[in-house]
Design a protein around this motif. Structure first.
Motif, mmCIF file in Angstrom:
data_model
loop_
_atom_site.group_PDB
_atom_site.id
_atom_site.type_symbol
_atom_site.label_atom_id
_atom_site.label_comp_id
_atom_site.label_asym_id
_atom_site.label_seq_id
_atom_site.Cartn_x
_atom_site.Cartn_y
_atom_site.Cartn_z
ATOM 1 N N GLY A 1 0.807 -1.210 0.000
ATOM 2 C CA GLY A 1 0.000 0.000 0.000
ATOM 3 C C GLY A 1 0.839 1.259 0.000
ATOM 4 N N ARG A 2 0.170 2.340 0.318
ATOM 5 C CA ARG A 2 0.807 3.650 0.326
ATOM 6 C C ARG A 2 2.065 3.664 1.205
ATOM 7 N N ALA A 3 2.032 2.867 2.287
ATOM 8 C CA ALA A 3 3.124 2.893 3.250
ATOM 9 C C ALA A 3 4.459 2.449 2.646
ATOM 10 N N ALA B 1 -1.583 -4.392 -5.206
ATOM 11 C CA ALA B 1 -1.342 -3.056 -4.656
ATOM 12 C C ALA B 1 -2.679 -2.413 -4.327
ATOM 13 N N SER B 2 -2.630 -1.425 -3.449
ATOM 14 C CA SER B 2 -3.827 -0.616 -3.199
ATOM 15 C C SER B 2 -3.889 0.479 -4.256
ATOM 16 N N ARG B 3 -5.042 1.109 -4.321
ATOM 17 C CA ARG B 3 -5.181 2.230 -5.243
ATOM 18 C C ARG B 3 -4.176 3.327 -4.907
ATOM 19 N N HIS C 1 -1.895 -3.885 -11.296
ATOM 20 C CA HIS C 1 -1.716 -4.548 -10.000
ATOM 21 C C HIS C 1 -2.782 -4.168 -8.987
ATOM 22 N N GLN C 2 -3.623 -3.205 -9.335
ATOM 23 C CA GLN C 2 -4.587 -2.722 -8.333
ATOM 24 C C GLN C 2 -5.630 -3.776 -7.970
ATOM 25 N N VAL C 3 -5.766 -4.015 -6.685
ATOM 26 C CA VAL C 3 -6.774 -4.939 -6.168
ATOM 27 C C VAL C 3 -7.889 -4.112 -5.552
ATOM 28 N N GLY C 4 -9.138 -4.442 -5.860
ATOM 29 C CA GLY C 4 -10.217 -3.717 -5.202
ATOM 30 C C GLY C 4 -11.474 -3.609 -6.023
ATOM 31 N N ILE D 1 -1.352 -1.526 4.170
ATOM 32 C CA ILE D 1 -2.639 -1.203 3.546
ATOM 33 C C ILE D 1 -3.650 -1.047 4.680
ATOM 34 N N SER D 2 -4.419 0.059 4.666
ATOM 35 C CA SER D 2 -5.282 0.339 5.811
ATOM 36 C C SER D 2 -6.516 -0.557 5.836
ATOM 37 N N GLY D 3 -7.013 -0.937 4.647
ATOM 38 C CA GLY D 3 -8.206 -1.785 4.612
ATOM 39 C C GLY D 3 -9.486 -1.010 4.344
ATOM 40 N N ILE E 1 -12.902 0.006 2.463
ATOM 41 C CA ILE E 1 -13.867 -0.957 1.919
ATOM 42 C C ILE E 1 -13.613 -1.240 0.437
ATOM 43 N N GLN E 2 -13.119 -0.220 -0.286
ATOM 44 C CA GLN E 2 -12.899 -0.446 -1.719
ATOM 45 C C GLN E 2 -11.756 -1.425 -1.963
ATOM 46 N N HIS E 3 -10.812 -1.479 -1.038
ATOM 47 C CA HIS E 3 -9.746 -2.481 -1.180
ATOM 48 C C HIS E 3 -10.276 -3.852 -0.762
ATOM 49 N N ILE F 1 -0.028 -6.752 7.712
ATOM 50 C CA ILE F 1 1.138 -6.183 8.385
ATOM 51 C C ILE F 1 0.954 -4.670 8.356
ATOM 52 N N ASN F 2 0.815 -4.074 9.544
ATOM 53 C CA ASN F 2 0.502 -2.655 9.598
ATOM 54 C C ASN F 2 0.969 -2.116 10.939
ATOM 55 N N LYS F 3 1.493 -0.898 10.918
ATOM 56 C CA LYS F 3 2.022 -0.393 12.196
ATOM 57 C C LYS F 3 0.929 0.169 13.101
HETATM 58 C C1 LIG Z 1 -14.575 5.136 -6.273
HETATM 59 C C2 LIG Z 1 -13.406 4.617 -5.517
HETATM 60 C C3 LIG Z 1 -12.821 3.441 -5.930
HETATM 61 C C4 LIG Z 1 -11.720 2.930 -5.262
HETATM 62 N N1 LIG Z 1 -11.191 1.751 -5.680
HETATM 63 C C5 LIG Z 1 -10.157 1.227 -4.990
HETATM 64 C C6 LIG Z 1 -9.597 -0.032 -5.365
HETATM 65 O O1 LIG Z 1 -10.020 -0.674 -6.336
HETATM 66 N N2 LIG Z 1 -8.563 -0.519 -4.637
HETATM 67 C C7 LIG Z 1 -8.049 0.153 -3.545
HETATM 68 O O2 LIG Z 1 -7.103 -0.358 -2.927
HETATM 69 N N3 LIG Z 1 -8.555 1.334 -3.186
HETATM 70 C C8 LIG Z 1 -9.585 1.880 -3.882
HETATM 71 N N4 LIG Z 1 -10.065 3.110 -3.507
HETATM 72 C C9 LIG Z 1 -9.314 3.899 -2.494
HETATM 73 C C10 LIG Z 1 -9.565 3.495 -1.058
HETATM 74 O O3 LIG Z 1 -10.695 4.190 -0.571
HETATM 75 C C11 LIG Z 1 -8.337 3.878 -0.184
HETATM 76 O O4 LIG Z 1 -8.078 5.247 -0.327
HETATM 77 C C12 LIG Z 1 -7.069 3.103 -0.537
HETATM 78 O O5 LIG Z 1 -7.340 1.718 -0.594
HETATM 79 C C13 LIG Z 1 -5.990 3.395 0.494
HETATM 80 O O6 LIG Z 1 -4.791 2.764 0.146
HETATM 81 P P1 LIG Z 1 -3.750 2.358 1.280
HETATM 82 O O7 LIG Z 1 -4.377 1.443 2.256
HETATM 83 O O8 LIG Z 1 -2.509 1.884 0.590
HETATM 84 O O9 LIG Z 1 -3.369 3.766 1.948
HETATM 85 P P2 LIG Z 1 -3.741 4.364 3.354
HETATM 86 O O10 LIG Z 1 -5.173 4.304 3.623
HETATM 87 O O11 LIG Z 1 -3.032 5.659 3.442
HETATM 88 O O12 LIG Z 1 -3.075 3.338 4.393
HETATM 89 C C14 LIG Z 1 -1.716 3.196 4.607
HETATM 90 C C15 LIG Z 1 -1.554 2.245 5.781
HETATM 91 O O13 LIG Z 1 -0.174 1.963 5.974
HETATM 92 C C16 LIG Z 1 0.106 1.936 7.365
HETATM 93 N N5 LIG Z 1 1.540 2.259 7.526
HETATM 94 C C17 LIG Z 1 2.154 3.459 7.341
HETATM 95 N N6 LIG Z 1 3.478 3.331 7.517
HETATM 96 C C18 LIG Z 1 3.717 2.027 7.828
HETATM 97 C C19 LIG Z 1 4.894 1.278 8.097
HETATM 98 N N7 LIG Z 1 6.091 1.844 8.089
HETATM 99 N N8 LIG Z 1 4.754 -0.041 8.366
HETATM 100 C C20 LIG Z 1 3.534 -0.635 8.403
HETATM 101 N N9 LIG Z 1 2.396 0.029 8.133
HETATM 102 C C21 LIG Z 1 2.478 1.342 7.836
HETATM 103 C C22 LIG Z 1 -0.818 2.956 7.963
HETATM 104 O O14 LIG Z 1 -1.051 2.654 9.346
HETATM 105 C C23 LIG Z 1 -2.077 2.801 7.110
HETATM 106 O O15 LIG Z 1 -2.969 1.865 7.677
HETATM 107 C C24 LIG Z 1 -11.183 3.633 -4.162
HETATM 108 C C25 LIG Z 1 -11.768 4.809 -3.733
HETATM 109 C C26 LIG Z 1 -12.878 5.307 -4.393
HETATM 110 C C27 LIG Z 1 -13.516 6.565 -3.919
#
Ligand SMILES: Cc1cc2nc3c(=O)[nH]c(=O)nc-3n(C[C@H](O)[C@H](O)[C@H](O)COP(=O)(O)OP(=O)(O)OC[C@H]3O[C@@H](n4cnc5c(N)ncnc54)[C@H](O)[C@@H]3O)c2cc1C
Ligand SMILES: Nc1ncnc2c1ncn2[C@@H]1O[C@H](COP(=O)(O)O)[C@@H](O)[C@H]1O
Lengths: 311, 249
Positions: free
Chosen positions: A201-203, A227-229, A241-244, A260-262, A264-266, A279-281
């Motif tokens: 994910g973003r992290a 990967a997350s979005r 690679h996008q899952v969701g 990955i935070s989790g 609902i779209q993921h 795995i998340n901090k």
């Molecule tokens: C219409 C629409 C469609 C969407 N479709 C999708 C889709 O298909 N797939 C998808 O994934 N998302 C989708 N999204 C986006 C979704 O809502 C989230 O924004 C996205 O999934 C967040 O990605 P993320 O978990 O990587 O990032 P974040 O939500 O920013 O989470 C990052 C996580 O990493 C953790 N972290 C940070 N640093 C560390 C570290 N050093 N070690 C361990 N953990 C760490 C944080 O605690 C946090 O939980 C969609 C959104 C919309 C509005």
């Protein structure tokens, strides 16, 4: 009852999404005809003829079908749909693009993303990012249905041997032309069908970190990379690679979500996985609510340890 | 060139969805409603094309109940020029929506119709493709990049294996994917200005198309719940559990 299945293929071979669609077709009962429309696609047509359960292959070969352009393909499907009780296609990007256009040409309302079949006219499908399932009953004489891969097992790709019948092309509409493609080639298992998926994910913070931390684990686990979005939007990894909800839907034996935070779209794309590891901090991250095994901590420390522990 | 952008009002993407206890549907009263995110991207793209001099008018259209007008106002506040509300309280399914939109296209004669790739409530992912069939025009779904050049649109699409680029003759239908752009927020002055922008209201009946539902919803149910599992202490313990307990390695 007879079902027309629109094959997804690359001209040489049949994609796994076609095999799951054929399993869905078999649940409807009756004949299963597979339409292979392509260019120099004898390989794909021959492969379709071997799939267990298929009763006939219709093969249209024309340059107009080389790139699966929706305009040309929908016209061909509509021209051949009469007499079938159902027209099925995988709910992949391929099927999503072409099937609704074909359905409209036959004045039919498609049923999208079906995960279970309850009868010849009754289907179950997820709505609201998988937060609800609706059971719908369709009245159209020809039922256009797209099949979600995670809902059905793959039909055996060997065992059958049926005739391949050539059918006429309906030509090139000339409305759209193919310019080019950037297809990502990978030695790794295909994301949609892999038994193990590890997603970042973003992290992860950068594409380099995907290479340095995720790839070696994927190698050890013979896993596909997801990967997350947020990771795709940030350019750490390519869109395929996008899952969701709006990316790929996966249901492997083991799904490992890293940083990955989790949202609902993921979750919509992976919560049917057999075993989920997170795995998340942040121990409050929603992903832990659905994870079978959670590991709270910094991924930059944990992933190298995980690599070592895997031996 | 005129760009027509069909938009849908949906339950906001971040609302926790609740299935009604009688299984008749999803709770939609008293929940936050928003413009479907993919439609927002479509509105943004149309405005950008206008700003780039590729279009001269952006018309937004929405079919549904009275409250659609709020969503249309939001699009006007983003920068669309004019709105059309097709008023109906009937249940709409994608085939019917595509037929309504075709009737609007016949009146408005746009050079391009930009839709979301899917509405996040019903998740059909059909309307654009169906409208393109009715218009007998080219389509480019899941657009990640759009360049208009004379009477052609060059569109890069997100597909299973990566990206694909098509050249589509205009008029055409294009549906948007997430990475096409990042929609702007409407500024307060623009929200005020939007109140004065024109909004045509018509009824679905006036358009004279058949929107009768083709499927009926037998029931709506909750997905199976997943239970949270256990926390493990470290990577070695995780691997041990995956090998010996879950047996997935
Ligand atoms: C219409 C629409 C469609 C969407 N479709 C999708 C889709 O298909 N797939 C998808 O994934 N998302 C989708 N999204 C986006 C979704 O809502 C989230 O924004 C996205 O999934 C967040 O990605 P993320 O978990 O990587 O990032 P974040 O939500 O920013 O989470 C990052 C996580 O990493 C953790 N972290 C940070 N640093 C560390 C570290 N050093 N070690 C361990 N953990 C760490 C944080 O605690 C946090 O939980 C969609 C959104 C919309 C509005
Ligand atoms: N009631 C509606 N009014 C206007 N546009 C709609 C409506 N329903 C769907 N659309 C358009 O069609 C797209 C795809 O919706 P769907 O096929 O339902 O997933 C949406 O993003 C909108 O652009």
């Amino acid at each position: 009852m007879s079902v027309l299945v629109i094959a997804e293929h690359d001209n040489a071979s049949i994609k796994p999404s076609t095999l799951t669609t054929i399993t869905a077709a078999a649940q409807l009962g009756g004949d299963i005809h597979v339409l292979v429309a392509g260019h120099n696609a004898q390989g794909a047509a021959d492969a379709a003829a071997k799939i267990s359960g298929v009763t006939k292959v219709l093969h249209a070969d024309d340059a107009a079908y080389e790139h699966s352009l929706a305009e040309n393909l929908a016209k061909l499907i509509a021209a051949n749909a009469d007499g079938y009780s159902h027209v099925l296609a995988p709910a992949s990007f391929f099927g999503k693009n072409v099937l609704p256009r074909a359905a409209a040409l036959k004045d039919a309302q498609q049923i999208s993303d079906v995960t279970a079949i309850e009868g010849a006219d009754t289907f179950v499908r997820p709505i609201y990012a998988g937060n609800a399932f609706e059971t719908v009953q369709i009245s159209d004489p020809i039922k256009f249905v797209s099949i979600r891969m995670t809902g059905f097992d793959a039909a055996a790709s060997e065992g059958g041997s049926v005739a391949v019948e050539s059918i006429a092309s309906t030509g090139d509409t000339g409305l759209t032309s193919f310019v080019g493609a950037e297809i990502v080639k990978s030695e790794r298992p295909d994301l949609s069908t892999a038994t193990v998926v590890i997603s970042g994910g973003r992290a992860l913070g950068s594409g380099e970190n995907f290479e340095k931390l995720i790839e070696p684990l994927a190698d050890k686990l013979n896993a596909a990379i997801g990967a997350s979005r947020a990771a795709v939007d940030a350019g750490y990894i390519s869109n395929d690679h996008q899952v969701g909800q709006t990316g790929k839907i996966v249901a492997p034996n083991l799904y490992i979500a890293v940083g990955i935070s989790g949202a609902i779209q993921h979750l919509a794309g992976m919560k049917d996985s057999k075993i989920i590891v997170a795995i998340n901090k942040d121990e409050e991250a929603p992903i832990f609510q659905i994870a079978d095994y959670g590991l709270v901590g910094d991924l930059f420390e944990i992933l190298p340890q995980l690599e070592e522990a895997l031996g | 060139m005129k760009i027509l952008v069909p938009i849908k009002r949906v339950v906001d993407a971040y609302v926790a969805i609740r299935v009604k206890s009688d299984g008749s549907g999803v709770e939609t009263s008293n929940v936050k409603m928003s413009m479907n995110p993919f439609c927002e991207i479509a509105v943004e793209e149309a405005i950008r094309q206008k700003e780039a001099g590729k279009a001269d008018e952006v018309v937004v259209v929405s079919a549904g109940p009275q409250q659609c007008q709020e969503t249309l106002r939001t699009a006007l506040a983003m920068g669309a020029d004019r709105a059309i509300h097709i008023h109906t309280d009937a249940e709409l399914q994608p085939l019917g929506v595509a037929k309504l939109l075709k009737a609007v296209v016949d009146k408005e004669q746009p050079g391009l119709v930009l839709l979301g790739k899917q509405a996040i409530d019903g998740e059909h992912n059909q309307t654009g493709q169906m409208l393109a069939a009715f218009m007998e025009c080219g389509q480019a779904t899941f657009a990640a990049k759009l360049e208009i050049d004379g009477d052609t649109a060059k569109v890069t699409r997100e597909i299973d294996g990566g990206l694909e680029t098509l050249a589509v003759k205009l008029p055409a239908v294009i549906t948007t994917d997430l990475r096409l752009n990042e929609p702007r927020f409407a500024s307060l002055p623009n929200i005020m200005k939007a109140k004065k922008k024109p909004m045509d209201i018509m009824t679905a009946d006036e358009l004279g198309v058949d929107i009768a539902p083709r499927y009926k919803t037998v029931k709506v149910s909750e997905p199976p719940k997943r239970q949270a599992g256990i926390k493990v202490g470290n990577a070695a313990e995780l691997v041990e559990k995956l090998r010996n307990e879950a047996k997935v390695l």
